[in-house]
Motif scaffolding. Structure first.
Motif, PDB file in Angstrom:
ATOM      1  N   VAL A   1       0.720  -1.257  -0.041  1.00  0.00           N
ATOM      2  CA  VAL A   1       0.101  -0.093  -0.183  1.00  0.00           C
ATOM      3  C   VAL A   1       0.820   1.260   0.047  1.00  0.00           C
ATOM      4  O   VAL A   1       0.641   2.287  -0.817  1.00  0.00           O
ATOM      5  CB  VAL A   1      -1.006   0.057   1.298  1.00  0.00           C
ATOM      6  CG1 VAL A   1      -1.707   1.361   1.157  1.00  0.00           C
ATOM      7  CG2 VAL A   1      -1.978  -1.078   1.084  1.00  0.00           C
TER       8      VAL A   1
ATOM      9  N   THR B   1     -14.763   5.020  -3.167  1.00  0.00           N
ATOM     10  CA  THR B   1     -14.127   3.945  -2.681  1.00  0.00           C
ATOM     11  C   THR B   1     -12.730   4.250  -2.071  1.00  0.00           C
ATOM     12  O   THR B   1     -12.450   3.908  -1.040  1.00  0.00           O
ATOM     13  CB  THR B   1     -14.517   2.713  -3.428  1.00  0.00           C
ATOM     14  OG1 THR B   1     -15.836   2.399  -3.605  1.00  0.00           O
ATOM     15  CG2 THR B   1     -13.969   1.413  -2.643  1.00  0.00           C
ATOM     16  N   LEU B   2     -12.035   4.654  -3.072  1.00  0.00           N
ATOM     17  CA  LEU B   2     -10.672   4.924  -2.844  1.00  0.00           C
ATOM     18  C   LEU B   2     -10.216   5.909  -1.899  1.00  0.00           C
ATOM     19  O   LEU B   2      -9.487   5.591  -0.850  1.00  0.00           O
ATOM     20  CB  LEU B   2     -10.027   5.406  -4.016  1.00  0.00           C
ATOM     21  CG  LEU B   2      -8.491   6.009  -4.160  1.00  0.00           C
ATOM     22  CD1 LEU B   2      -7.616   4.933  -3.718  1.00  0.00           C
ATOM     23  CD2 LEU B   2      -8.079   6.682  -5.438  1.00  0.00           C
ATOM     24  N   ILE B   3     -11.281   7.009  -1.562  1.00  0.00           N
ATOM     25  CA  ILE B   3     -11.058   7.968  -0.614  1.00  0.00           C
ATOM     26  C   ILE B   3     -11.327   7.264   0.687  1.00  0.00           C
ATOM     27  O   ILE B   3     -10.711   7.249   1.763  1.00  0.00           O
ATOM     28  CB  ILE B   3     -11.722   9.132  -0.984  1.00  0.00           C
ATOM     29  CG1 ILE B   3     -11.059   9.869  -1.873  1.00  0.00           C
ATOM     30  CG2 ILE B   3     -12.030  10.067   0.301  1.00  0.00           C
ATOM     31  CD1 ILE B   3     -11.944  11.128  -2.484  1.00  0.00           C
TER      32      ILE B   3
ATOM     33  N   LEU C   1     -11.318   4.066   1.705  1.00  0.00           N
ATOM     34  CA  LEU C   1     -10.211   2.955   2.024  1.00  0.00           C
ATOM     35  C   LEU C   1      -9.192   3.775   2.477  1.00  0.00           C
ATOM     36  O   LEU C   1      -8.564   3.352   3.322  1.00  0.00           O
ATOM     37  CB  LEU C   1     -10.096   2.255   0.648  1.00  0.00           C
ATOM     38  CG  LEU C   1     -11.229   1.188   0.436  1.00  0.00           C
ATOM     39  CD1 LEU C   1     -10.798   0.423  -0.794  1.00  0.00           C
ATOM     40  CD2 LEU C   1     -11.780   0.115   1.492  1.00  0.00           C
ATOM     41  N   LEU C   2      -8.499   4.846   1.679  1.00  0.00           N
ATOM     42  CA  LEU C   2      -7.569   5.643   2.242  1.00  0.00           C
ATOM     43  C   LEU C   2      -7.686   5.890   3.584  1.00  0.00           C
ATOM     44  O   LEU C   2      -6.989   6.206   4.641  1.00  0.00           O
ATOM     45  CB  LEU C   2      -7.123   6.642   1.413  1.00  0.00           C
ATOM     46  CG  LEU C   2      -6.503   6.430   0.121  1.00  0.00           C
ATOM     47  CD1 LEU C   2      -6.385   7.514  -0.944  1.00  0.00           C
ATOM     48  CD2 LEU C   2      -5.113   5.852   0.144  1.00  0.00           C
ATOM     49  N   GLN C   3      -8.798   6.690   4.031  1.00  0.00           N
ATOM     50  CA  GLN C   3      -9.223   7.116   5.327  1.00  0.00           C
ATOM     51  C   GLN C   3      -9.326   6.107   6.196  1.00  0.00           C
ATOM     52  O   GLN C   3      -8.823   6.339   7.551  1.00  0.00           O
ATOM     53  CB  GLN C   3     -10.643   7.810   5.180  1.00  0.00           C
ATOM     54  CG  GLN C   3     -10.541   9.319   4.450  1.00  0.00           C
ATOM     55  CD  GLN C   3     -11.785   9.784   4.506  1.00  0.00           C
ATOM     56  OE1 GLN C   3     -13.163   9.306   4.629  1.00  0.00           O
ATOM     57  NE2 GLN C   3     -11.876  10.923   3.602  1.00  0.00           N
ATOM     58  N   LYS C   4      -9.493   4.976   5.948  1.00  0.00           N
ATOM     59  CA  LYS C   4      -9.584   3.697   6.812  1.00  0.00           C
ATOM     60  C   LYS C   4      -8.229   3.407   7.305  1.00  0.00           C
ATOM     61  O   LYS C   4      -7.863   2.821   8.601  1.00  0.00           O
ATOM     62  CB  LYS C   4     -10.079   2.469   6.237  1.00  0.00           C
ATOM     63  CG  LYS C   4     -11.618   2.221   6.387  1.00  0.00           C
ATOM     64  CD  LYS C   4     -12.023   0.869   6.091  1.00  0.00           C
ATOM     65  CE  LYS C   4     -13.088   0.026   7.021  1.00  0.00           C
ATOM     66  NZ  LYS C   4     -13.459  -1.015   6.330  1.00  0.00           N
ATOM     67  N   VAL C   5      -7.081   3.655   6.617  1.00  0.00           N
ATOM     68  CA  VAL C   5      -5.688   3.326   6.654  1.00  0.00           C
ATOM     69  C   VAL C   5      -5.243   4.333   7.923  1.00  0.00           C
ATOM     70  O   VAL C   5      -4.630   3.911   8.812  1.00  0.00           O
ATOM     71  CB  VAL C   5      -4.872   3.492   5.447  1.00  0.00           C
ATOM     72  CG1 VAL C   5      -3.453   3.459   5.896  1.00  0.00           C
ATOM     73  CG2 VAL C   5      -5.258   2.261   4.759  1.00  0.00           C
ATOM     74  N   TYR C   6      -5.650   5.948   7.588  1.00  0.00           N
ATOM     75  CA  TYR C   6      -5.111   6.730   8.314  1.00  0.00           C
ATOM     76  C   TYR C   6      -5.867   7.313   9.394  1.00  0.00           C
ATOM     77  O   TYR C   6      -5.347   8.025  10.588  1.00  0.00           O
ATOM     78  CB  TYR C   6      -4.497   7.992   7.357  1.00  0.00           C
ATOM     79  CG  TYR C   6      -5.449   9.042   6.946  1.00  0.00           C
ATOM     80  CD1 TYR C   6      -6.005  10.094   7.807  1.00  0.00           C
ATOM     81  CD2 TYR C   6      -5.871   8.912   5.686  1.00  0.00           C
ATOM     82  CE1 TYR C   6      -6.915  10.950   7.290  1.00  0.00           C
ATOM     83  CE2 TYR C   6      -6.937   9.920   5.082  1.00  0.00           C
ATOM     84  CZ  TYR C   6      -7.445  10.906   6.020  1.00  0.00           C
ATOM     85  OH  TYR C   6      -8.048  11.883   5.609  1.00  0.00           O
ATOM     86  N   GLN C   7      -7.230   7.052   9.564  1.00  0.00           N
ATOM     87  CA  GLN C   7      -7.867   7.517  10.517  1.00  0.00           C
ATOM     88  C   GLN C   7      -8.195   6.588  11.611  1.00  0.00           C
ATOM     89  O   GLN C   7      -8.434   5.412  11.412  1.00  0.00           O
ATOM     90  CB  GLN C   7      -9.357   7.885   9.927  1.00  0.00           C
ATOM     91  CG  GLN C   7      -9.516   9.237   9.241  1.00  0.00           C
ATOM     92  CD  GLN C   7     -10.659   9.441   8.606  1.00  0.00           C
ATOM     93  OE1 GLN C   7     -11.514   8.912   8.793  1.00  0.00           O
ATOM     94  NE2 GLN C   7     -11.057  10.793   8.159  1.00  0.00           N
TER      95      GLN C   7
ATOM     96  N   GLY D   1      -9.710   4.800  15.073  1.00  0.00           N
ATOM     97  CA  GLY D   1     -11.145   4.602  15.532  1.00  0.00           C
ATOM     98  C   GLY D   1     -11.870   3.996  14.198  1.00  0.00           C
ATOM     99  O   GLY D   1     -12.832   3.910  13.935  1.00  0.00           O
TER     100      GLY D   1
END
Lengths: 162, 162
Positions: A31, A150-152, A154-160, A162
């Motif tokens: 990633v 979807t891309l955005i 999933l990216l947020q799931k990586v860096y956010q 909780g």
DNA sequence: TATTGTTATACTCTATAACTATA
DNA sequence: TATAGTTATAGAGTATAACAATA
């Protein structure tokens, strides 16, 4: 219409690499590698388009944040954007020098300084945000609107958290 | 178990921002912003874990590419990784000085130099790649394997031509 | 004592110009 | 003439230490 492209063999070449392009299949499983490559492409177009406004990435992020968070302090900007305080000083000074932002003493904390956009700053941010929206559409032209969402996400799931 | 979190209002605050966290909803609509934030998180863990090998990001990418493309030239590495030739020189010299890579004259081009891993280099790359694979699993722990595949595929759609 | 903003400074990363040797 | 590799150097981005003013 694209010709069917033969998939490369699943084993690495044992002979000296003679072709132009190297085998990047291993790196492409990470990633981190892919996020950086994608960011490099977007950031290059970003730099070109924002040059007309005299804004770099950090400038745009700061101005946009102030626009949507009037009265925000330097400390809040640093925390939100992961910028170190000493590195924000000259940026803020430059934006103030250009007449894009104003600094007013914080009503409840004598140490802090609230940041606000001037009328000129407001107008510039509005134009700049539209430009970024446009270039984002271009750089993700190969994605459907659904894929881009979807891309955005999933990216947020990586860096956010909780 | 997580409590249901109230969604923030759809309008920007008109009063001075007093809370810690700023409203980042506009920035979060951009692929560039999100890609950079995600990359920052991954790269931080990357730097920590790879420090034991004495490898930075560029070092790892170069060694991994040589491992899977024995005989690759500096020029090929530069093209593939978007590194400028002058910036690769000291990196290669350092890796050679550590006994991780060997430089052999190119059989067909007297100007070029083929790069190969030493036995020690091979072993280090194997360990390092495993470490990266592990940390990638950790940093994308909040994604399902399917989501992780999708994320990588969409990122590639952004930066890959054709 | 802790925090906001600041100065000065150092380190890393990236970029440009010019050179050499080979093609 | 063009390319691979190199040197020197400059610029941008990011980092740490220490300080004054305020909480």
């Amino acid at each position: 219409m694209s010709l069917p492209r033969k998939k490369p063999a699943a084993t690495a070449p044992s002979t000296p690499a003679r072709s132009e392009r190297l085998d990047t299949r291993v790196l492409e499983t990470f990633v981190g590698y892919n996020a950086r490559r994608a960011w490099l492409v977007v950031t290059e177009v970003f730099a070109e388009r924002m040059a007309v406004y005299g804004l770099k990435q950090a400038d745009f992020s700061v101005l946009s944040l102030i626009a949507h968070n009037p009265g925000a302090t330097s400390r809040q900007l640093c925390t939100t954007l992961d910028i170190l305080p000493p590195n924000l000083v000259s940026l803020i000074a430059a934006m103030e020098g250009r007449g894009l932002i104003e600094r007013r003493p914080h009503p409840h904390d004598g140490r802090a300084i609230g940041l606000y956009l001037t009328a000129e700053g407001e107008q510039l941010v509005r134009q700049a945000e539209q430009t970024v929206t446009d270039l984002e559409a271009e750089t993700s032209a190969r994605l459907t609107p659904r894929e881009r969402e979807t891309l955005i996400r999933l990216l947020q799931k990586v860096y956010q958290p909780g």
